[in-house]
Motif scaffolding. Structure first.
Motif, PDB file in Angstrom:
ATOM      1  N   LEU A  17       0.151 -11.173 -17.836  1.00 25.74           N
ATOM      2  CA  LEU A  17       0.213  -9.861 -17.201  1.00 25.74           C
ATOM      3  C   LEU A  17      -0.387  -9.928 -15.798  1.00 25.74           C
ATOM      4  CD1 LEU A  17       0.712  -6.806 -17.205  1.00 25.74           C
ATOM      5  CD2 LEU A  17      -1.506  -6.525 -18.352  1.00 25.74           C
ATOM      6  N   ALA A  18      -1.526 -10.589 -15.666  1.00 31.25           N
ATOM      7  CA  ALA A  18      -2.163 -10.716 -14.354  1.00 31.25           C
ATOM      8  C   ALA A  18      -1.256 -11.458 -13.380  1.00 31.25           C
ATOM      9  CB  ALA A  18      -3.500 -11.435 -14.489  1.00 31.25           C
ATOM     10  N   ARG A  43       0.371  -9.830  -9.904  1.00 33.76           N
ATOM     11  CA  ARG A  43       0.045 -10.457  -8.624  1.00 33.76           C
ATOM     12  C   ARG A  43       1.216 -10.411  -7.639  1.00 33.76           C
ATOM     13  NH1 ARG A  43      -1.004 -16.283  -7.062  1.00 33.76           N
ATOM     14  NH2 ARG A  43      -2.689 -16.190  -5.517  1.00 33.76           N
ATOM     15  N   ALA A  44       2.406 -10.149  -8.132  1.00 32.49           N
ATOM     16  CA  ALA A  44       3.561 -10.032  -7.244  1.00 32.49           C
ATOM     17  C   ALA A  44       3.450  -8.811  -6.343  1.00 32.49           C
ATOM     18  CB  ALA A  44       4.847  -9.971  -8.068  1.00 32.49           C
ATOM     19  N   ASN A  45       2.734  -7.785  -6.809  1.00 34.48           N
ATOM     20  CA  ASN A  45       2.636  -6.533  -6.060  1.00 34.48           C
ATOM     21  C   ASN A  45       1.209  -6.129  -5.688  1.00 34.48           C
ATOM     22  OD1 ASN A  45       5.489  -5.937  -6.241  1.00 34.48           O
ATOM     23  ND2 ASN A  45       5.130  -5.436  -8.399  1.00 34.48           N
ATOM     24  N   ARG A  71       3.231  -0.794 -10.590  1.00 36.92           N
ATOM     25  CA  ARG A  71       4.545  -1.414 -10.799  1.00 36.92           C
ATOM     26  C   ARG A  71       4.314  -2.762 -11.475  1.00 36.92           C
ATOM     27  NH1 ARG A  71       6.619  -2.624  -5.495  1.00 36.92           N
ATOM     28  NH2 ARG A  71       4.459  -2.397  -4.804  1.00 36.92           N
ATOM     29  N   VAL A  72       4.795  -2.906 -12.673  1.00 36.05           N
ATOM     30  CA  VAL A  72       4.656  -4.148 -13.404  1.00 36.05           C
ATOM     31  C   VAL A  72       5.970  -4.910 -13.289  1.00 36.05           C
ATOM     32  CG1 VAL A  72       4.144  -5.237 -15.608  1.00 36.05           C
ATOM     33  CG2 VAL A  72       3.013  -3.088 -14.991  1.00 36.05           C
ATOM     34  N   GLY A  73       5.951  -6.056 -12.653  1.00 37.72           N
ATOM     35  CA  GLY A  73       7.176  -6.809 -12.424  1.00 37.72           C
ATOM     36  C   GLY A  73       7.863  -6.347 -11.157  1.00 37.72           C
ATOM     37  N   CYS A  74       9.165  -6.520 -11.113  1.00 39.11           N
ATOM     38  CA  CYS A  74       9.925  -6.269  -9.886  1.00 39.11           C
ATOM     39  C   CYS A  74      10.505  -4.855  -9.839  1.00 39.11           C
ATOM     40  CB  CYS A  74      11.074  -7.287  -9.763  1.00 39.11           C
ATOM     41  SG  CYS A  74      10.492  -8.985  -9.639  1.00 39.11           S
ATOM     42  N   HIS A  75      10.353  -4.088 -10.926  1.00 35.30           N
ATOM     43  CA  HIS A  75      10.996  -2.778 -10.936  1.00 35.30           C
ATOM     44  C   HIS A  75      10.165  -1.763 -10.174  1.00 35.30           C
ATOM     45  CE1 HIS A  75       8.219  -2.545 -14.365  1.00 35.30           C
ATOM     46  NE2 HIS A  75       8.190  -1.253 -14.155  1.00 35.30           N
TER      47      HIS A  75
END
Length: 276
Positions: free
Chosen positions: A162-163, A167-169, A272-276
């Motif tokens: 999850l971390a 980290r992408a956002n 925002r979790v992931g790219c969505h």
């Protein structure tokens, strides 16, 4: 049972009064001078526009505006009980030492107990107390057993994943009540610095989560205001001061370790979790 959300702006009628008090604390001492120097007013913009940028605040009114319009920038994780599947580091260390030495777990716990507070605030190290601990246990143990005990810490793989996704956002960090030698060892053994920054350890700051210094230090290191951050912990007591400072807080039940529920809790705070 889903993780419990603690957002300081949920009950605005109550929180506005508290926010006016807490806003003064949010601007920590080590950032006040820098903020004053950078607070240059542009007469072509009103206070709301300047505050909306989140970097040029002009006094308490502007701080209040910003608190209601900030987005989350940093998510802090507790270490033991959140990023690990053991409730505490002491549980991990004492279990390993007991299994390796044959000494009763209760005896080991009692031997370390007088020094736990000083270990967490950096007043002593394991090396300094090891002789006295061994005397209390009634058996001389090789201090190298500690390194193996630290390495036995069980990673919570779902939480690490999850971390990594977050980290992408966002920047992701750690705030932990822990002794320095253990965390120094684990930072290398688990490559924690490759994923988390900052990593704030109570023994290095000299403050536990029952005081505000560790949280102000963490948000300063991350270059965010408390209201721009979230803190996840498996102890309700450890969330009290963070919440009072303006941080969003989420309680994680380590016994259930429901990562999906935690993800939904974060999303409900606008994450925002992931790219969505």
């Amino acid at each position: 049972m889903a993780p419990r959300l603690e957002c300081p702006l949920v009950k605005k009628a109550i929180c506005r009064g508290a926010v006016m008090v807490e806003a003064r604390d949010i601007i920590s001492r080590d950032r006040l001078a820098r903020r004053r120097n950078s607070d240059v007013k542009d007469p072509s913009r009103d206070d709301g526009q300047r505050c909306g940028e989140g970097r040029h605040r002009t006094g308490l009114a502007c701080s209040l505006y910003s608190m209601e319009n900030r987005v989350i920038r940093t998510i802090f994780f507790d270490y033991d009980g959140v990023l690990t599947t053991d409730k505490s580091g002491s549980q991990t260390t004492f279990r390993y030492l007991s299994e390796a030495s044959g000494i009763a777990l209760s005896t080991i716990s009692a031997a370390f107990s007088p020094y736990s507070g000083d270990l967490f605030t950096g007043k002593v190290s394991h090396a300094k107390i090891w002789h006295k601990v061994c005397e209390a246990m009634g058996k001389a143990l090789d201090i190298d057993l500690l390194a193996a005990a630290f390495e036995s810490t069980p990673r919570n793989h779902g939480m690490f994943s999850l971390a990594q996704t977050l980290r992408a956002n966002y920047s992701v960090g750690i705030i932990t009540d822990n002794n320095k030698d253990r965390m120094d060892h684990l930072r290398k053994h688990q490559a924690l610095d490759a994923l988390f920054s900052p990593i704030v350890v109570s023994a290095e700051v000299g403050s536990s989560k029952h005081g505000q210094d560790i949280f102000l230090h963490a948000t300063s290191r991350a270059d965010v205001a408390p209201v721009e951050s979230i803190f996840i912990d498996n102890s309700e007591a450890n969330l009290v001061v963070a919440r009072a400072l303006g941080m969003h807080t989420v309680f994680h039940d380590d016994e259930k370790n429901d990562i999906d529920a935690l993800t939904r809790a974060l999303e409900s705070l606008g994450v925002r979790v992931g790219c969505h």
